[in-house]
Design a protein around this motif. Structure first.
Motif, PDB file in Angstrom:
ATOM      1  N   GLU A   1      -9.978   2.559   4.182  1.00  0.00           N
ATOM      2  CA  GLU A   1      -9.702   3.133   5.503  1.00  0.00           C
ATOM      3  C   GLU A   1     -10.674   4.265   5.827  1.00  0.00           C
ATOM      4  O   GLU A   1     -10.943   5.120   4.980  1.00  0.00           O
ATOM      5  CB  GLU A   1      -8.268   3.677   5.536  1.00  0.00           C
ATOM      6  CG  GLU A   1      -7.199   2.609   5.369  1.00  0.00           C
ATOM      7  CD  GLU A   1      -5.806   3.215   5.274  1.00  0.00           C
ATOM      8  OE1 GLU A   1      -5.708   4.465   5.349  1.00  0.00           O
ATOM      9  OE2 GLU A   1      -4.840   2.453   5.115  1.00  0.00           O
TER      10      GLU A   1
ATOM     11  N   HIS B   1     -11.835   7.849   7.206  1.00  0.00           N
ATOM     12  CA  HIS B   1     -11.087   9.092   7.010  1.00  0.00           C
ATOM     13  C   HIS B   1     -11.843  10.251   7.655  1.00  0.00           C
ATOM     14  O   HIS B   1     -13.037  10.451   7.398  1.00  0.00           O
ATOM     15  CB  HIS B   1     -10.908   9.368   5.513  1.00  0.00           C
ATOM     16  CG  HIS B   1     -10.134  10.614   5.214  1.00  0.00           C
ATOM     17  ND1 HIS B   1      -8.754  10.640   5.178  1.00  0.00           N
ATOM     18  CD2 HIS B   1     -10.545  11.879   4.951  1.00  0.00           C
ATOM     19  CE1 HIS B   1      -8.355  11.869   4.899  1.00  0.00           C
ATOM     20  NE2 HIS B   1      -9.420  12.644   4.754  1.00  0.00           N
TER      21      HIS B   1
ATOM     22  N   SER C   1      -6.574   5.188  -0.392  1.00  0.00           N
ATOM     23  CA  SER C   1      -7.335   4.041   0.095  1.00  0.00           C
ATOM     24  C   SER C   1      -8.838   4.235  -0.089  1.00  0.00           C
ATOM     25  O   SER C   1      -9.368   5.334   0.084  1.00  0.00           O
ATOM     26  CB  SER C   1      -7.033   3.801   1.573  1.00  0.00           C
ATOM     27  OG  SER C   1      -7.842   2.746   2.078  1.00  0.00           O
TER      28      SER C   1
ATOM     29  N   GLY D   1     -12.807  -3.613   9.452  1.00  0.00           N
ATOM     30  CA  GLY D   1     -11.468  -3.182   9.066  1.00  0.00           C
ATOM     31  C   GLY D   1     -11.013  -3.712   7.729  1.00  0.00           C
ATOM     32  O   GLY D   1      -9.840  -3.579   7.365  1.00  0.00           O
TER      33      GLY D   1
ATOM     34  N   THR E   1       0.814  -1.214   0.000  1.00  0.00           N
ATOM     35  CA  THR E   1       0.000   0.000   0.000  1.00  0.00           C
ATOM     36  C   THR E   1       0.848   1.264   0.000  1.00  0.00           C
ATOM     37  O   THR E   1       0.563   2.224  -0.730  1.00  0.00           O
ATOM     38  CB  THR E   1      -0.929  -0.008   1.227  1.00  0.00           C
ATOM     39  OG1 THR E   1      -1.717  -1.202   1.208  1.00  0.00           O
ATOM     40  CG2 THR E   1      -1.850   1.197   1.214  1.00  0.00           C
TER      41      THR E   1
ATOM     42  N   ALA F   1     -15.213   4.401   5.513  1.00  0.00           N
ATOM     43  CA  ALA F   1     -14.353   4.230   4.338  1.00  0.00           C
ATOM     44  C   ALA F   1     -15.066   4.700   3.073  1.00  0.00           C
ATOM     45  O   ALA F   1     -16.299   4.683   2.980  1.00  0.00           O
ATOM     46  CB  ALA F   1     -13.951   2.765   4.198  1.00  0.00           C
TER      47      ALA F   1
END
Length: 747
Positions: free
Chosen positions: A87, A89, A84, A168, A74, A94
């Motif tokens: 993830e 933010h 991404s 996750g 990544t 996400a």
């Protein structure tokens, strides 16, 4: 008692199948929107990027971003501009979570047309919002969540994805590994390509440059296991350490490197799935062609621009007959690689080929470049190709220089062949069923099939070795999809000369007194200007030994060719070339399906002047016909656009002859990019064909679509769309791959 806890979501078991079923049809390969490739865990982790790969007008080349090749991990991808989608933010979920939720909020009405404010197809400008830009995107485009403009996820699929994202987004995907049988064959092939010695190294390099794009499979390999050749810093037996270069013939940057086979990772998609078999028989064939001859290379050439531009010079030590015969043995693979490869994505790339043409090959024994050393020596310096210098300001001068060199070669070829024995049927190679191929262009993509499919086309290409090798190097090896406008323009301009050369080669088979008229028909109107500016005079004096009808020369040639080639013609085509018996149907079909096919033949080979529905038909329509027992056939209904000439990269609309368009109806899936689909019960095919014949305006066509069409919002869209891939899997399992729906139209 408390309810049992839900089992953890597995990426491999639960998530990738959903992505494969509902997302990969758009999000795969170089042209994935926002470079978000959802065909593997690595692609999902890599995320998205705002820079489009296909951007032919850019003035500067960009860094390559090939998945599994140009970066690992990544962090490395983020240094290349990726961000991404997994993830959270700024306190928000996400990006993928929010895009999926947006897609669920406003589902489109079932089997309705997509609203006009949602732009589809290759002309769509993908906005690629970053996580911090999402709220603005959602406010401006409330109906453009994911999946975009198509029947969405089921409630269960959506919940599974959201559970995974909330946990996750763990990815447990393990890389594909070779089985023991495959590993043993890999060891043999790697040993062959990495033999010590200058001659052996030269052969290894030539083979690598010709097979790097292939999806390799082995005898007794596992279904779905494919491999690709790479250059590695490490030898066989050690983990592969890929040397990533823009092109396969770029300098590897070290004197010691190794050719290695690595598994193709991720979901197989049809548009990049160009297969090639390696077997014990093929190994024996390679040894016979390249190692059982008395030749020697004193040194291995370098990787400079001159050697990249002229493979005939680079590999001149290897007998030309060996090189040509290797390509002929699997000619469909090589034509596939440059017809379906990255250069042929986009209208400009395909503007200089016709919508339907046949491809033939010259017998090595009649190829002067193969058998005449003096001629070969004169021709080799003239066969260099443009594209190595991407200076925008030098495009015109470079183009003129290479055009003049190519025309000098055409003059040399014309004059030497005038002194050679006249062409006859032995001029054509007939070594196996790769000898006869058909190409269909679908506006901005194209496909290649074995056999002679469709009505007799206006154009036929005849490849000799210099033309086949130049086409391959120009459109595959030397083409840089990440290159700038100068590089891409030179490549595509030279492709025009390649097509012209293939047409001229074919004309040598025609009666001398008919060649000028046939050439003039290929280059009508503005094509005459191109003939004067860029092309060379043809030989209209040297006779041909083929005895052909003076009035219907090309059609008579096709008739005799089909008769003479017999079993080598892999595509008997009674639908489009109905025999005198009137049985326009293949043998062996169930009665309902046989009757349906006979009825469908009424649509084939009719010009748009007689079949007006063609005006509204997309380039590549799939037709699914099922009988009462559940058996089904799939047909490709291909629109062949007619043009006065195809000699220019731009201005197609000025050369278009719509009343001469025709349809080819052929069993199977002859496009990686279906534009639309009709689902017709066998008992309704008569009504469907009659409705097609009665369409005279847009409302009439829309009624046809309403009754039998499968719109993007059809409740069974995904099941029917993926049934096309299942049909491929049933009839040719190794060619199975997910089809692309980026070009699926809003009818």
């Amino acid at each position: 008692m408390p309810a049992p806890a839900a089992s953890p979501v597995s990426y491999t078991r639960d998530i990738q199948p959903i992505l494969t079923d509902k997302c990969v049809a758009c999000h795969a390969c170089n042209d994935a929107p926002c470079q978000l490739n959802l065909g593997s865990g690595e692609g999902v982790l890599r995320g998205a990027n705002k820079v489009p790969v296909y951007q032919g007008e850019r003035s500067r080349a960009v860094d390559p971003t090939r998945l599994f090749y140009d970066a690992n991990g990544t962090a490395a991808w983020q240094r290349k501009g990726f961000y991404s989608v997994l993830e959270p933010h700024g306190g928000q979920a996400a990006l993928m979570t929010r895009m999926l939720e947006l897609g669920q909020q406003k589902p489109l009405p079932l089997n309705s047309k997509i609203p006009d404010d949602i732009v589809l197809g290759l002309n769509r400008e993908n906005l690629c919002p970053s996580p911090e830009e999402f709220n603005g995107y959602a406010g401006a485009h409330p109906t453009q969540g994911m999946p975009l403009a198509v029947t969405g996820l089921t409630a269960t699929e959506h919940q599974t994805l959201q559970r995974w994202l909330a946990a996750g987004a763990p990815i447990d995907q393990q890389p594909l590994q070779a089985n023991a049988v495959e590993a043993a064959q890999i060891k043999e092939w790697e040993a062959l390509l990495n033999r010590p010695g200058a001659s052996q190294a030269l052969v290894g390099r030539w083979l690598y440059e010709h097979l790097f794009l292939a999806h390799i499979y082995f005898d007794n390999g596992d279904p779905g296991h494919f491999f690709q050749w790479v250059r590695s810093r490490t030898p066989s037996g050690k983990p592969v350490d890929i040397i990533a270069t823009r092109r396969p013939n770029d300098d590897p940057g070290r004197t010691e490197f190794y050719y290695r086979l690595v598994p193709v990772q991720g979901v197989i998609v049809h548009k990049t799935h160009i297969t090639y078999a390696l077997s014990a028989q093929k190994l024996k064939r390679v040894q016979e062609l390249f190692y059982n001859n008395d030749w020697h290379a004193s040194a291995v050439p370098g990787y400079g621009p001159g050697h990249r531009a002229n493979p005939f010079l680079t590999f001149e030590a290897i007998p030309a007959r060996a090189r040509y015969q290797f390509m002929l043995d699997n000619a469909q693979y090589f034509v596939n690689s440059f017809i379906r490869g990255p250069v042929c994505r986009g209208q400009i790339a395909t503007d200089v080929i016709r919508d339907h043409f046949w491809v033939l090959f010259q017998e090595p024994a009649s190829d002067l470049y193969v058998d005449d050393a003096r001629y070969q020596g004169q021709a080799t310096p003239l066969l260099a190709m443009p594209g190595q210098n991407d200076d925008v300001g030098s495009v015109l001068s470079l183009w003129l220089s290479y055009k003049d060199r190519r025309n000098d070669y055409e003059n040399l070829r014309r004059d030497h062949y005038a002194d050679a024995p006249p062409a006859d049927w032995s001029t054509l190679w007939k070594g196996n069923d790769n000898a006869l191929l058909t190409v269909f262009r679908h506006f901005d993509s194209a496909t290649v099939s074995k056999g002679l499919i469709g009505d007799v086309p206006k154009s036929t290409w005849l490849f000799d070795y210099p033309l086949l090798e130049r086409t391959y190097y120009q459109l595959v090896v030397n083409f840089d999809v990440y290159g700038n406008i100068a590089h891409q323009a030179q490549t595509r301009l030279y492709f025009d000369l390649i097509r012209n050369g293939a047409e001229i080669n074919f004309l040598r088979l025609m009666p001398a007194n008919r060649r000028e008229a046939l050439l003039s028909d290929l280059y009508q109107d503005s094509g005459k200007i191109k003939m004067w500016l860029d092309y060379q005079r043809i030989d209209d004096d040297t006779p041909s030994r083929l005895q052909l009808d003076e009035k219907h020369t090309v059609r008579d040639f096709a008739r005799q060719l089909i008769q003479r080639m017999g079993p080598l013609n892999a595509a008997a085509d009674p639908i489009n070339r109905c025999p005198a018996s009137g049985a326009c149907v293949r043998a062996g079909l169930a009665p309902q399906l046989a009757h349906a096919e006979q009825v469908l033949s009424r649509l084939a080979a009719k010009p748009a002047g007689q079949l007006k529905v063609i005006e509204w038909m997309p380039e590549a329509t799939m037709l699914r016909v099922a009988d009462s027992s559940g058996q089904r056939e799939v047909y490709s209904v291909l629109r062949n656009r007619a043009h006065s000439n195809v000699a220019f990269l731009l201005g197609e609309s000025y050369r278009y002859q719509p009343r001469l368009d025709t349809l080819t109806v052929y069993p199977g899936v002859l496009s990686s990019y279906p534009n639309f689909m009709f689902n017709v019960p066998a008992g309704e095919v008569e009504a469907f064909v009659e409705a097609m014949r009665q369409v005279s305006d847009q409302p009439g066509f829309e009624r046809l679509v309403e009754r039998w069409g499968v719109r993007r919002t059809h409740p069974q869209f995904w099941s029917l769309f993926h049934d096309l891939s299942r049909y491929i899997q049933e009839h040719d399992p190794r060619e199975f791959g997910v089809l692309d729906m980026n070009r699926y139209e809003n009818l």
